[in-house]
Design an enzyme around this catalytic site. Structure first.
Site, PDB file in Angstrom:
ATOM      1  N   ARG A 108      27.951  81.218  31.347  1.00 17.31           N
ATOM      2  CA  ARG A 108      29.118  80.358  31.170  1.00 17.31           C
ATOM      3  C   ARG A 108      30.024  80.620  32.386  1.00 17.31           C
ATOM      4  O   ARG A 108      29.729  81.452  33.227  1.00 17.31           O
ATOM      5  CB  ARG A 108      29.823  80.567  29.818  1.00 17.31           C
ATOM      6  CG  ARG A 108      29.653  81.877  29.126  1.00 17.31           C
ATOM      7  CD  ARG A 108      30.309  83.023  29.813  1.00 17.31           C
ATOM      8  NE  ARG A 108      31.689  82.698  30.143  1.00 17.31           N
ATOM      9  CZ  ARG A 108      32.385  83.240  31.107  1.00 17.31           C
ATOM     10  NH1 ARG A 108      31.827  84.155  31.895  1.00 17.31           N
ATOM     11  NH2 ARG A 108      33.633  82.899  31.355  1.00 17.31           N
ATOM     12  N   GLY A 109      31.146  79.870  32.439  1.00 17.85           N
ATOM     13  CA  GLY A 109      31.987  79.922  33.629  1.00 17.85           C
ATOM     14  C   GLY A 109      31.539  78.811  34.560  1.00 17.85           C
ATOM     15  O   GLY A 109      30.325  78.676  34.852  1.00 17.85           O
ATOM     16  N   ALA A 110      32.497  78.001  35.019  1.00 19.83           N
ATOM     17  CA  ALA A 110      32.152  76.762  35.723  1.00 19.83           C
ATOM     18  C   ALA A 110      31.193  76.965  36.914  1.00 19.83           C
ATOM     19  O   ALA A 110      30.154  76.290  37.005  1.00 19.83           O
ATOM     20  CB  ALA A 110      33.429  76.037  36.148  1.00 19.83           C
ATOM     21  N   ARG A 162      27.509  70.745  28.671  1.00 19.96           N
ATOM     22  CA  ARG A 162      28.893  71.246  28.632  1.00 19.96           C
ATOM     23  C   ARG A 162      29.716  70.279  29.479  1.00 19.96           C
ATOM     24  O   ARG A 162      29.731  70.366  30.711  1.00 19.96           O
ATOM     25  CB  ARG A 162      28.974  72.688  29.164  1.00 19.96           C
ATOM     26  CG  ARG A 162      28.303  73.692  28.222  1.00 19.96           C
ATOM     27  CD  ARG A 162      28.914  75.072  28.325  1.00 19.96           C
ATOM     28  NE  ARG A 162      30.247  75.136  27.767  1.00 19.96           N
ATOM     29  CZ  ARG A 162      31.086  76.158  27.966  1.00 19.96           C
ATOM     30  NH1 ARG A 162      30.714  77.177  28.722  1.00 19.96           N
ATOM     31  NH2 ARG A 162      32.286  76.155  27.428  1.00 19.96           N
ATOM     32  N   GLN A 193      36.140  85.932  25.587  1.00 17.99           N
ATOM     33  CA  GLN A 193      35.569  86.234  26.908  1.00 17.99           C
ATOM     34  C   GLN A 193      36.394  87.276  27.666  1.00 17.99           C
ATOM     35  O   GLN A 193      35.858  88.005  28.500  1.00 17.99           O
ATOM     36  CB  GLN A 193      35.478  84.958  27.757  1.00 17.99           C
ATOM     37  CG  GLN A 193      34.445  83.951  27.283  1.00 17.99           C
ATOM     38  CD  GLN A 193      35.058  82.886  26.410  1.00 17.99           C
ATOM     39  OE1 GLN A 193      35.992  83.154  25.653  1.00 17.99           O
ATOM     40  NE2 GLN A 193      34.553  81.667  26.498  1.00 17.99           N
ATOM     41  N   ASP A 199      38.078  74.852  35.122  1.00 22.48           N
ATOM     42  CA  ASP A 199      36.823  74.106  34.935  1.00 22.48           C
ATOM     43  C   ASP A 199      36.862  72.751  35.614  1.00 22.48           C
ATOM     44  O   ASP A 199      35.822  72.141  35.877  1.00 22.48           O
ATOM     45  CB  ASP A 199      36.526  73.942  33.448  1.00 22.48           C
ATOM     46  CG  ASP A 199      36.083  75.267  32.867  1.00 22.48           C
ATOM     47  OD1 ASP A 199      36.949  76.114  32.615  1.00 22.48           O
ATOM     48  OD2 ASP A 199      34.865  75.462  32.737  1.00 22.48           O
ATOM     49  N   ASN A 237      41.473  74.373  31.960  1.00 25.42           N
ATOM     50  CA  ASN A 237      40.853  75.701  31.859  1.00 25.42           C
ATOM     51  C   ASN A 237      40.791  76.098  30.385  1.00 25.42           C
ATOM     52  O   ASN A 237      41.214  75.342  29.501  1.00 25.42           O
ATOM     53  CB  ASN A 237      41.654  76.721  32.681  1.00 25.42           C
ATOM     54  CG  ASN A 237      40.930  78.049  32.824  1.00 25.42           C
ATOM     55  OD1 ASN A 237      39.733  78.078  33.153  1.00 25.42           O
ATOM     56  ND2 ASN A 237      41.608  79.157  32.563  1.00 25.42           N
ATOM     57  N   LYS A 238      40.269  77.277  30.138  1.00 25.48           N
ATOM     58  CA  LYS A 238      40.053  77.764  28.771  1.00 25.48           C
ATOM     59  C   LYS A 238      41.284  77.574  27.892  1.00 25.48           C
ATOM     60  O   LYS A 238      42.410  77.801  28.325  1.00 25.48           O
ATOM     61  CB  LYS A 238      39.657  79.251  28.844  1.00 25.48           C
ATOM     62  CG  LYS A 238      39.370  79.941  27.532  1.00 25.48           C
ATOM     63  CD  LYS A 238      38.358  79.227  26.677  1.00 25.48           C
ATOM     64  CE  LYS A 238      37.044  78.971  27.377  1.00 25.48           C
ATOM     65  NZ  LYS A 238      36.156  78.051  26.633  1.00 25.48           N
TER      66      LYS A 238
HETATM   67  O1  MRU Z   1      33.799  78.486  28.028  1.00 24.66           O
HETATM   68  P1  MRU Z   1      33.649  79.311  29.274  1.00 24.66           P
HETATM   69  O2  MRU Z   1      33.491  80.761  29.020  1.00 24.66           O
HETATM   70  O3  MRU Z   1      32.569  78.729  30.171  1.00 24.66           O
HETATM   71  O4  MRU Z   1      35.030  79.093  30.017  1.00 24.66           O
HETATM   72  C1  MRU Z   1      35.248  79.737  31.241  1.00 24.66           C
HETATM   73  C2  MRU Z   1      36.575  79.415  31.812  1.00 24.66           C
HETATM   74  O5  MRU Z   1      37.386  78.738  31.224  1.00 24.66           O
HETATM   75  C3  MRU Z   1      36.829  79.889  33.202  1.00 24.66           C
HETATM   76  O6  MRU Z   1      38.182  80.200  33.371  1.00 24.66           O
HETATM   77  C4  MRU Z   1      36.436  78.794  34.204  1.00 24.66           C
HETATM   78  O7  MRU Z   1      35.154  78.298  33.916  1.00 24.66           O
HETATM   79  C5  MRU Z   1      36.487  79.281  35.596  1.00 24.66           C
HETATM   80  S1  MRU Z   1      35.191  80.451  35.908  1.00 24.66           S
HETATM   81  C6  MRU Z   1      35.381  81.014  37.497  1.00 24.66           C
END
Ligand code: MRU
Length: 357
Positions: free
Chosen positions: A53-55, A90, A202, A243, A253-254
């Site tokens: 996970r993470g963009a 996603r 996370q 994201d 973002n999250k």
């Molecule tokens: O749902 P996730 O864990 O994929 O969400 C991750 C985030 O929101 C991060 O802040 C974002 O993807 C940037 S990662 C460098």
């Protein structure tokens, strides 16, 4: 960065060239599990179920998904279908469709019989590029941290971050944590407040683990504690990842990021967003109206997983069985609340002129 003192990337190509090996992040911080993804279906499952996970990491993993598809059928129709299938898993992180589009644009001009080899090389180049881009973000962010520290001589610098935008969210370095790691390496005295980041935690599970592995001083806090700490002068700056960032600088973002930005604004705390340019979506303007927010399973809210007394990973229920739960996974912070975007090119204003100019 390091795991038990050994350098490690979040994703590594298998030497045989027939799979990509990722860390199954669902086990962290309690279990170290590697997963070998050898098909586009395995890649889609790993992204959808958040093994990765993470963009930026989602993007590079999807690029390998296209490369693995090429080994089976590299025809135009099969590649279009693989891209569509991967992109839908996603929807909020723009790096996913950015990476699959780039793969198709560069692979398509090749003869079909050469595409598998070309795609594998290209996915590898994208992984290396991600590392270089994040290292550059770290360098630009380091300057900001040094400037902030110079304004508070003799005092430890306190950074607050939300979710995980560290090396586990990228191939290496991370985005929001890259400046932190660079600062720690040059001996800057700093400490990170880590939002636990409900519902999937996370921050508590991944960010805290990463920072611990690198020896960076940190403290995990409940998501609701950040505003209080800012009111009491205990946060010098906030750095988060994203994201998707629109052409006028709105930041998706999250979930929970927006509340931190509001609290930072109210308390005069700088609020920075660290992003590679692959996270910019210049086709969009109004983030609130135009970005699709992923709605995830209510079970992520109603249940939580952790270690029980005998060391087993266990899921427990948190709330009455009949209570409905909602789980929007991201929110949008308007550009007016963003102090700056730390990119690989330098720190940019969250304005249309800076982003589109
Ligand atoms: O749902 P996730 O864990 O994929 O969400 C991750 C985030 O929101 C991060 O802040 C974002 O993807 C940037 S990662 C460098």
């Amino acid at each position: 960065m390091k795991v038990n003192g050994q350098p490690r990337r979040a994703l590594e190509a298998a030497p045989e060239g027939d799979a990509v090996v990722v860390i199954d992040q669902r086990g962290l911080p309690h279990r170290w599990l590697l997963a070998r993804l050898d098909s586009v279906a395995a890649v889609r499952t790993a992204i959808g179920e958040m093994w990765v996970r993470g963009a930026p990491l989602i993007g590079v993993t999807a690029a390998y998904g296209i490369a693995l598809q090429c080994r089976v059928d590299a025809g135009d129709a099969a590649l279009d279908e693989a891209k569509r299938w991967l992109d839908s898993v996603r929807p909020t992180a723009v790096n996913l469709s950015w990476a699959t589009r780039r793969m198709l644009e560069l692979v398509r001009p090749q003869p079909v019989e050469r595409r598998a080899e070309a795609a594998w090389a290209l996915a590898g180049a994208m992984a290396d590029e991600d590392v270089a881009v994040n290292a550059a973000i770290g360098g630009h962010g380091l300057v900001l941290l040094q400037q902030a520290a110079a304004r508070r001589p003799g005092r430890r610098l306190n950074v607050l971050t939300h979710c995980n935008a560290g090396w586990l969210a990228t191939v290496d370095w991370g985005t929001a944590l890259a400046p932190v790691y660079r600062a720690h390496q040059v001996g800057l005295d700093l400490h990170v407040w880590v939002d636990e980041t409900r519902p999937r935690n996370q921050g508590a599970s991944l960010t805290a683990w990463e920072l611990g592995q690198e020896g960076v001083p940190h403290t995990v806090i409940a998501d609701n504690a950040g505003g209080h700490l800012m009111q009491h002068g205990q946060v010098d700056l906030v750095i988060v990842g994203a994201d998707r960032v629109t052409g006028r600088g709105d930041v998706c973002n999250k979930i929970g990021t927006y509340l931190k930005a509001l609290a930072a604004h109210d308390n005069g705390v700088p609020f920075y967003v660290a992003v590679p340019r692959s996270t910019l979506d210049l086709s969009l303007d109004d983030g609130l109206a135009e970005i699709e927010i992923e709605e995830r399973s209510a079970r992520e809210v109603t249940h939580v997983t952790g270690l029980d007394g005998s060391g087993q990973l266990t899921e427990v229920a948190l709330m009455p069985a009949g209570s409905p739960a909602a789980n929007p996974a991201f929110d949008v912070t308007p550009a007016r609340l963003v102090t700056g975007l730390i990119t690989e090119l330098g720190v940019l204003a969250a304005t249309p002129d800076a982003l589109r100019g």
